[in-house]
Scaffold this motif. Structure first.
Motif, short mmCIF file in Angstrom:
data_model
loop_
_atom_site.label_atom_id
_atom_site.label_comp_id
_atom_site.label_asym_id
_atom_site.label_seq_id
_atom_site.Cartn_x
_atom_site.Cartn_y
_atom_site.Cartn_z
N ALA A 273 0.82 -1.21 0.00
CA ALA A 273 0.00 0.00 0.00
C ALA A 273 0.86 1.26 0.00
CB ALA A 273 -0.92 0.01 1.21
N GLY A 274 2.15 1.13 -0.32
CA GLY A 274 3.01 2.30 -0.38
C GLY A 274 3.40 2.85 0.97
N LYS A 285 6.66 3.28 11.36
CA LYS A 285 5.66 4.16 11.96
C LYS A 285 4.51 4.42 11.00
CE LYS A 285 6.62 8.47 13.13
NZ LYS A 285 7.13 9.65 13.84
N ARG A 286 4.81 4.48 9.69
CA ARG A 286 3.75 4.69 8.70
C ARG A 286 2.81 3.48 8.66
NH1 ARG A 286 4.43 8.28 4.33
NH2 ARG A 286 3.98 6.67 2.76
N ILE A 287 3.36 2.29 8.83
CA ILE A 287 2.53 1.08 8.87
C ILE A 287 1.56 1.14 10.04
CG2 ILE A 287 2.65 -1.37 9.48
CD1 ILE A 287 5.10 -1.56 7.60
N HIS A 288 2.06 1.55 11.21
CA HIS A 288 1.19 1.57 12.38
C HIS A 288 0.17 2.70 12.31
CE1 HIS A 288 3.05 -1.75 14.41
NE2 HIS A 288 4.21 -1.30 13.99
N ALA A 289 0.54 3.82 11.76
CA ALA A 289 -0.45 4.90 11.57
C ALA A 289 -1.55 4.44 10.63
CB ALA A 289 0.25 6.14 11.03
N HIS A 290 -1.19 3.71 9.59
CA HIS A 290 -2.18 3.18 8.64
C HIS A 290 -3.11 2.19 9.33
CE1 HIS A 290 -3.00 0.77 4.71
NE2 HIS A 290 -3.86 1.76 4.82
N SER A 291 -2.55 1.28 10.12
CA SER A 291 -3.38 0.31 10.84
C SER A 291 -4.37 1.00 11.77
CB SER A 291 -2.49 -0.65 11.65
OG SER A 291 -1.69 -1.44 10.80
N ALA A 292 -3.89 1.98 12.53
CA ALA A 292 -4.76 2.70 13.45
C ALA A 292 -5.86 3.43 12.69
CB ALA A 292 -3.94 3.67 14.30
N THR A 309 -5.62 5.77 3.06
CA THR A 309 -4.30 6.03 3.64
C THR A 309 -4.19 7.38 4.32
OG1 THR A 309 -3.43 6.99 1.61
CG2 THR A 309 -3.21 4.60 1.87
N GLY A 310 -4.99 8.35 3.93
CA GLY A 310 -4.85 9.70 4.46
C GLY A 310 -3.68 10.46 3.87
N ASP A 311 -3.04 9.93 2.81
CA ASP A 311 -1.90 10.59 2.20
C ASP A 311 -2.30 11.93 1.58
OD1 ASP A 311 -0.34 8.45 2.90
OD2 ASP A 311 -0.27 7.57 0.90
#
Length: 392
Positions: A273-274, A285-292, A309-311
């Motif tokens: 998912a980039g 940290k980006r992985i965990h922000a995405h999970s949350a 993703t909120g990107d």
């Protein structure tokens, strides 16, 4: 009549991204009735990697942080600086500690089933998904896919680099390292028309993880990384040391579009998912922000968020510009980072790389670098094709 599924959520892969999502689901009381299946190709029972990240807030994983640093060093020819971090701390977590921590949390959550198996295909149906796996066929309302991305490269349109490295955890016979200071980037070595630097995480005066890291398109023969590390250690006066552990890795750095979903019911995770930041390779940290982000929406609405993703587009654009410079003139990367660290605090740079800065702050960061290389990259982006190295 509502469709009947064996599981509410199926997670393909039990690495950092898959286990992260499972952990956040296990911690959300509003999802306590959801049935979750994690399909893992292999049992995670060894320390196969480490993750490093900066943060200015507590994380759910602070209890397993192996070491953290309050100082950061940047070094290049003509400029060296050790910075005292004010808001942030730089932290490292060992893979096995993370796997065990999440494993314990999931063991206490009977709604989550872990099964060894390889997902072969995921298919959307009108109301959910069907998964064909080595362990059988399963159905679920949603699938979350953390398998490595598969795509046909388009070098005429996108940029493809790797952050690749070999690292040794070394033990020396005398005090050498400063355990308060992470050597974030040491660009003083030869660049050889690429971005090459040493990265050092010291755990004590005599123990450190030393990595030779490159941002480039091709992996080197292993002996070249090892020679660079021996040279670096020799320049520190270290000739007597033991190699206690080794790390080898290659993280994709690309602006090739990596979709956040495949159809209505298959949501991508991790690098698929980039979530590895294109310009740096940092992902944890980006992985965990995405999970949350995903779990908050699932708990509130029963569905994944509309914006998966909120990107923000402008940060993807900045990543593309730096990738273009790296691909076109890799050795200039050293100059870019030297200007960034000379003219900004690490706190501002960390916020920028975390994609938390305002438009005004973004302008301040961009104004701190020589514009010429970036203007050339903007021209390449507008023409719709990557820059190419000239033959000089």
């Amino acid at each position: 009549m509502a469709a009947s599924f064996e599981y509410d959520y199926l997670i393909a892969g039990g690495g950092a991204a898959g286990l992260s999502l499972a952990y956040y689901i296990s911690q959300e009381p509003r999802l306590a009735d959801k049935r979750v299946l994690i399909l893992e190709p292999e049992t995670k029972n060894r320390n196969d990697r480490t993750w490093s990240f900066w943060t200015d807030a507590p994380t759910p994983f602070d209890s397993i942080v192996a070491h953290e640093w309050g100082q950061l060093a940047f070094r290049s020819p003509g400029y060296e600086q050790v910075f005292n971090l004010t808001r942030h701390r730089y932290k490292m977590i060992r893979g096995l500690d993370f796997y065990n921590f999440v494993g314990q949390a999931l063991a206490d959550t009977p709604q989550i089933v872990r099964m060894q198996g390889t997902v072969e295909t995921l298919n959307n149906t009108p109301t959910g998904i069907t998964a064909e796996t080595s362990a059988g066929t399963f159905t679920a309302r949603y699938a979350f896919d953390s398998r490595p991305p598969q795509f046909q490269k388009r070098p005429d349109k996108y940029r493809y680099l790797l952050q690749h490295f070999v690292g040794w955890e070394v033990e020396t016979s005398r005090d050498v390292f400063n355990p308060q200071t992470v050597e974030f980037m040491d660009f003083r070595g030869e660049q050889q028309r690429e971005a090459r630097f040493m990265y050092v995480l010291p755990f004590s005066e005599r123990r450190a993880l030393v990595e030779y890291t490159l941002f480039s398109a091709e992996i080197l023969p292993k002996v070249e990384y090892e020679a660079a590390m021996r040279k670096y250690l020799g320049e520190l006066g270290i000739t007597d040391f033991r190699i206690e552990a080794e790390e080898v890795g290659a993280i994709p750095m690309t602006d090739h579009p990596l979709p956040p979903a495949e159809g209505r019911h298959i949501i991508n995770l991790g690098t698929r998912a980039g979530r590895a930041k294109p310009s740096t390779g940092y992902a944890f940290k980006r992985i965990h922000a995405h999970s949350a982000h995903l779990v908050r929406a699932l708990a509130a609405t029963g569905h994944p968020p509309t914006n998966l993703t909120g990107d923000q587009w402008q940060f993807s654009f900045f990543d593309t510009l730096l990738l273009d410079i790296m691909q076109r003139q890799g050795e200039h990367t050293r100059n870019v980072f030297t200007e960034l660290f000379t003219r900004n605090t690490p706190e501002r740079l960390f916020d920028f790389l975390d994609e938390r800065t305002s438009s005004w702050e973004n302008l301040q960061v961009l104004n701190s670098v020589t514009p010429g290389p970036f203007l050339q990259s903007i021209a390449h982006v507008l023409r719709g094709r990557p820059g190419r190295r000239t033959t000089e």
